[in-house]
Motif scaffolding. Structure first.
Motif, PDB file in Angstrom:
ATOM      1  N   LEU A 142     -15.615 -55.749  86.096  1.00  0.00           N
ATOM      2  CA  LEU A 142     -14.998 -55.811  87.431  1.00  0.00           C
ATOM      3  C   LEU A 142     -15.777 -55.051  88.508  1.00  0.00           C
ATOM      4  N   PRO A 143     -16.344 -53.878  88.218  1.00  0.00           N
ATOM      5  CA  PRO A 143     -17.126 -53.190  89.263  1.00  0.00           C
ATOM      6  C   PRO A 143     -18.319 -53.999  89.760  1.00  0.00           C
ATOM      7  N   LEU A 144     -18.844 -54.900  88.930  1.00  0.00           N
ATOM      8  CA  LEU A 144     -19.977 -55.723  89.363  1.00  0.00           C
ATOM      9  C   LEU A 144     -19.586 -56.632  90.520  1.00  0.00           C
ATOM     10  N   PHE A 145     -18.316 -57.033  90.575  1.00  0.00           N
ATOM     11  CA  PHE A 145     -17.846 -57.915  91.637  1.00  0.00           C
ATOM     12  C   PHE A 145     -17.578 -57.172  92.948  1.00  0.00           C
ATOM     13  N   GLU A 146     -17.736 -55.851  92.952  1.00  0.00           N
ATOM     14  CA  GLU A 146     -17.639 -55.120  94.205  1.00  0.00           C
ATOM     15  C   GLU A 146     -18.826 -55.447  95.109  1.00  0.00           C
ATOM     16  N   GLU A 147     -19.912 -55.939  94.484  1.00  0.00           N
ATOM     17  CA  GLU A 147     -21.037 -56.435  95.272  1.00  0.00           C
ATOM     18  C   GLU A 147     -20.662 -57.819  95.789  1.00  0.00           C
ATOM     19  N   PRO A 148     -20.530 -58.006  97.110  1.00  0.00           N
ATOM     20  CA  PRO A 148     -20.017 -59.269  97.668  1.00  0.00           C
ATOM     21  C   PRO A 148     -20.832 -60.502  97.292  1.00  0.00           C
ATOM     22  N   LYS A 149     -22.118 -60.350  96.974  1.00  0.00           N
ATOM     23  CA  LYS A 149     -22.959 -61.495  96.673  1.00  0.00           C
ATOM     24  C   LYS A 149     -22.803 -62.002  95.241  1.00  0.00           C
ATOM     25  N   VAL A 150     -22.154 -61.203  94.398  1.00  0.00           N
ATOM     26  CA  VAL A 150     -22.003 -61.596  92.988  1.00  0.00           C
ATOM     27  C   VAL A 150     -20.908 -62.645  92.867  1.00  0.00           C
ATOM     28  N   GLY A 151     -21.292 -63.821  92.355  1.00  0.00           N
ATOM     29  CA  GLY A 151     -20.332 -64.905  92.171  1.00  0.00           C
ATOM     30  C   GLY A 151     -19.928 -65.097  90.733  1.00  0.00           C
ATOM     31  N   GLY A 152     -20.743 -64.580  89.785  1.00  0.00           N
ATOM     32  CA  GLY A 152     -20.422 -64.774  88.378  1.00  0.00           C
ATOM     33  C   GLY A 152     -21.060 -63.729  87.492  1.00  0.00           C
ATOM     34  N   THR A 174     -19.894 -51.807  68.584  1.00  0.00           N
ATOM     35  CA  THR A 174     -18.801 -52.136  69.512  1.00  0.00           C
ATOM     36  C   THR A 174     -17.625 -52.756  68.768  1.00  0.00           C
ATOM     37  N   ARG A 175     -16.420 -52.374  69.163  1.00  0.00           N
ATOM     38  CA  ARG A 175     -15.210 -52.972  68.623  1.00  0.00           C
ATOM     39  C   ARG A 175     -14.667 -53.981  69.631  1.00  0.00           C
ATOM     40  N   TYR A 176     -13.931 -54.956  69.129  1.00  0.00           N
ATOM     41  CA  TYR A 176     -13.398 -56.026  69.967  1.00  0.00           C
ATOM     42  C   TYR A 176     -11.880 -56.085  69.802  1.00  0.00           C
ATOM     43  N   GLU A 177     -11.233 -55.047  70.314  1.00  0.00           N
ATOM     44  CA  GLU A 177      -9.790 -54.918  70.123  1.00  0.00           C
ATOM     45  C   GLU A 177      -9.026 -54.748  71.440  1.00  0.00           C
ATOM     46  N   ASP A 178      -9.507 -53.887  72.324  1.00  0.00           N
ATOM     47  CA  ASP A 178      -8.781 -53.599  73.560  1.00  0.00           C
ATOM     48  C   ASP A 178      -9.730 -53.668  74.760  1.00  0.00           C
ATOM     49  N   PRO A 179      -9.805 -54.815  75.421  1.00  0.00           N
ATOM     50  CA  PRO A 179     -10.725 -54.950  76.564  1.00  0.00           C
ATOM     51  C   PRO A 179     -10.277 -54.202  77.807  1.00  0.00           C
ATOM     52  N   PHE A 180      -9.054 -53.632  77.793  1.00  0.00           N
ATOM     53  CA  PHE A 180      -8.502 -53.020  78.998  1.00  0.00           C
ATOM     54  C   PHE A 180      -8.592 -51.495  79.010  1.00  0.00           C
ATOM     55  N   ILE A 181      -9.360 -50.928  78.110  1.00  0.00           N
ATOM     56  CA  ILE A 181      -9.582 -49.478  78.151  1.00  0.00           C
ATOM     57  C   ILE A 181     -10.283 -49.124  79.474  1.00  0.00           C
ATOM     58  N   ASP A 182      -9.727 -48.154  80.181  1.00  0.00           N
ATOM     59  CA  ASP A 182     -10.277 -47.717  81.480  1.00  0.00           C
ATOM     60  C   ASP A 182     -10.341 -48.858  82.489  1.00  0.00           C
ATOM     61  N   ASN A 183      -9.446 -49.836  82.374  1.00  0.00           N
ATOM     62  CA  ASN A 183      -9.419 -50.965  83.299  1.00  0.00           C
ATOM     63  C   ASN A 183      -9.211 -50.456  84.731  1.00  0.00           C
ATOM     64  N   PRO A 184     -10.136 -50.731  85.650  1.00  0.00           N
ATOM     65  CA  PRO A 184      -9.982 -50.227  87.023  1.00  0.00           C
ATOM     66  C   PRO A 184      -8.869 -50.919  87.797  1.00  0.00           C
ATOM     67  N   GLU A 185      -8.400 -52.080  87.313  1.00  0.00           N
ATOM     68  CA  GLU A 185      -7.295 -52.817  87.942  1.00  0.00           C
ATOM     69  C   GLU A 185      -7.555 -53.075  89.422  1.00  0.00           C
ATOM     70  N   THR A 186      -8.789 -53.452  89.725  1.00  0.00           N
ATOM     71  CA  THR A 186      -9.192 -53.671  91.115  1.00  0.00           C
ATOM     72  C   THR A 186      -9.189 -55.138  91.513  1.00  0.00           C
ATOM     73  N   PHE A 187      -9.009 -56.028  90.541  1.00  0.00           N
ATOM     74  CA  PHE A 187      -8.999 -57.461  90.810  1.00  0.00           C
ATOM     75  C   PHE A 187      -7.854 -58.107  90.042  1.00  0.00           C
ATOM     76  N   ASP A 188      -7.392 -59.240  90.538  1.00  0.00           N
ATOM     77  CA  ASP A 188      -6.462 -60.064  89.778  1.00  0.00           C
ATOM     78  C   ASP A 188      -7.289 -61.006  88.913  1.00  0.00           C
ATOM     79  N   VAL A 189      -6.978 -61.048  87.634  1.00  0.00           N
ATOM     80  CA  VAL A 189      -7.771 -61.817  86.672  1.00  0.00           C
ATOM     81  C   VAL A 189      -6.928 -62.926  86.060  1.00  0.00           C
ATOM     82  N   TYR A 190      -7.462 -64.129  86.074  1.00  0.00           N
ATOM     83  CA  TYR A 190      -6.827 -65.272  85.419  1.00  0.00           C
ATOM     84  C   TYR A 190      -7.739 -65.721  84.273  1.00  0.00           C
ATOM     85  N   VAL A 191      -7.206 -65.672  83.065  1.00  0.00           N
ATOM     86  CA  VAL A 191      -7.975 -66.063  81.883  1.00  0.00           C
ATOM     87  C   VAL A 191      -7.611 -67.503  81.528  1.00  0.00           C
ATOM     88  N   MET A 192      -8.596 -68.367  81.450  1.00  0.00           N
ATOM     89  CA  MET A 192      -8.369 -69.769  81.107  1.00  0.00           C
ATOM     90  C   MET A 192      -9.002 -70.046  79.743  1.00  0.00           C
TER      91      MET A 192
END
Length: 446
Positions: free
Chosen positions: A172-182, A47-65
């Motif tokens: 992000l697709p994992l959060f389509e399941e309403p019960k997933v909190g993290g 695995t490479r660690y360069e572009d985490p947004f490949i095929d990004n579904p853009e289905t959620f707003d993400v805040y990185v802290m």
């Protein structure tokens, strides 16, 4: 004297059985869950660690802290890798740094990066407080932008963290399941080839923690970490006003709180986050002692777990087993292991003196070896599958060194216990190593 021997033997058997059952159950569940998901252990080895947004579904707003204290050595590449994410806002929390952390973050992060500067005496009061401060800002931004908190994801990363290519397309697709909190990503050590200590840390994270976390996915009690931690804002809003505690392991504390509130915590074998390993033994002891202290203090939350009607029996048992590991395994085993070693050596010696014969001696030695090193052989095999570039001999060497490296755990566990007794809760920051010069990509003031 006979009573003491019986007590020691009984305690040793209890500890050995508990640790072996828990370890094999979680590792076996992890391997089974990987296969169930269609993932092989070695799929992420290149695995490479360069572009985490490949095929990004853009289905959620993400805040990185990203909490930072004097992180000029690593913060540039971290925020630069996040700058092109659609619907992504990066918040660098400068916790009263006295270096160029803020300037580099602004320069490398681009227009979607905000630097939140904290000043003394309110700063440097722990990672939890820094995260809560940024969370206040996130709440204000979400309200201003009229975003749905159930569709807002908070990502916590370390200043040296890098998400794997296409990470968001798997998370992000994992959060389509309403019960997933993290969702917690497995961790890969970036500088694993530096020395034995860094390779050993990769062995722990990549062949043990990553696999057992996938196993805990079956129950929904995956433990959250400080790097690559995704949480649903609606889940955080259901907790206290400020979700991160002052604990030395605020991530574990948050995982317990979310589980207690009925949320599912999961992971994926298709994405990961990498980070620097500590390169010196002294720094490693300080870091692990802090982790042990926070983990041990989290044991005080067991009554909440045992009396919570929202938790299934499986979740109660798994969370209990995880939280009591330092108390039931590390501390007592630091003493009992030497008693077991003494018994093993005397058994082998008696076999040699009582029954003369190479077959008997060989059987006795092999029995002792398998009882002592069976977990090492298993984890060596797992690591070899997880990292095919590692030679079989190196994997075996690292696996067998676990028996010796257990003394590191003993030192840290007892050191943590002493600090708990002394009521010392100071935060020891992990020092980073410069990896590459930072290039000035942009010059934007945010």
């Amino acid at each position: 004297m006979d009573v003491v021997i019986v007590i020691l033997n009984t305690l040793a058997q209890v500890v050995m059985i508990f640790s072996l059952v828990y370890f094999l159950a979680m590792m076996g569940a992890g391997i089974h869950e990987n296969r169930k998901l269609g993932s092989k252990l070695g799929d992420q080895s290149r695995t490479r660690y360069e572009d985490p947004f490949i095929d990004n579904p853009e289905t959620f707003d993400v805040y990185v802290m990203i909490p930072c204290l004097n992180e000029e050595a690593v913060i540039g590449p971290t925020v630069a890798a996040l700058r092109n994410g659609a619907r992504v806002t990066t918040i660098v929390i400068d916790d009263a740094s006295d270096d160029s952390t803020s300037e580099i973050a602004r320069r490398e992060g681009g227009e979607n990066t905000i630097v939140l500067r904290r000043e003394l005496p309110d700063a440097r009061t722990g990672k939890g407080e820094a995260l809560n401060d940024a969370y206040r800002l996130v709440r204000r931004l979400v309200a201003e932008r009229e975003q749905d908190t159930s569709r807002v994801i908070i990502l916590v990363m370390d200043a040296d963290g890098r998400l794997s290519d296409g990470a968001l397309s798997h998370v992000l697709p994992l959060f389509e399941e309403p019960k997933v909190g993290g969702v917690q990503l497995p961790v890969r050590i970036r500088n694993r080839s530096k020395n034995f200590l860094t390779r050993f840390q990769d062995f722990q994270f990549w062949s043990m923690s990553a696999v057992t976390q996938v196993g805990r996915r079956k129950i929904g009690t995956v433990s959250l970490g400080g790097n690559g931690q995704f949480t649903r804002m609606a889940a955080l809003e259901g907790l206290n006003a400020m979700p991160w505690s002052s604990s030395l392991t605020e991530d574990l504390d948050l995982a317990v709180s979310l589980s207690n509130d009925g949320w599912e915590l999961t992971t994926t074998p298709f994405a990961s986050v990498d980070q620097q390993a500590v390169e010196s033994l002294r720094r490693l002891i300080v870091q692990r002692r802090r982790w042990y202290q926070g983990h041990m203090m989290a044991g005080k939350r067991l009554p909440e777990i045992w009396t919570n009607p929202k938790l299934s029996v499986a979740k109660v048992l798994e969370l209990t087993g995880y939280l009591i590991v330092p108390w039931i395994f590390d501390l007592p085993w630091s003493i009992l292991s030497h008693w077991v070693l003494f018994l093993s050596l005397t058994t082998v010696a008696s076999s040699v003196t009582v029954v003369v014969g190479p077959l008997t001696v060989t059987v006795a030695v092999l029995t002792w070896y398998l009882l002592t090193f069976a977990p090492a052989l298993f984890t060596s095999w797992v690591y070899l599958r997880r990292d095919p570039e590692c030679s079989p001999w190196r994997a075996l060497l690292i696996g067998h060194s676990f028996v010796v490296m257990n003394y590191l755990s003993y030192i840290c566990a007892w050191g943590a216990l002493i600090r708990i007794i002394q009521r010392k809760n100071g935060w020891d920051k992990t020092k980073r190593t410069v990896e590459a010069p930072v290039s000035g990509l942009v010059d934007t003031q945010v």
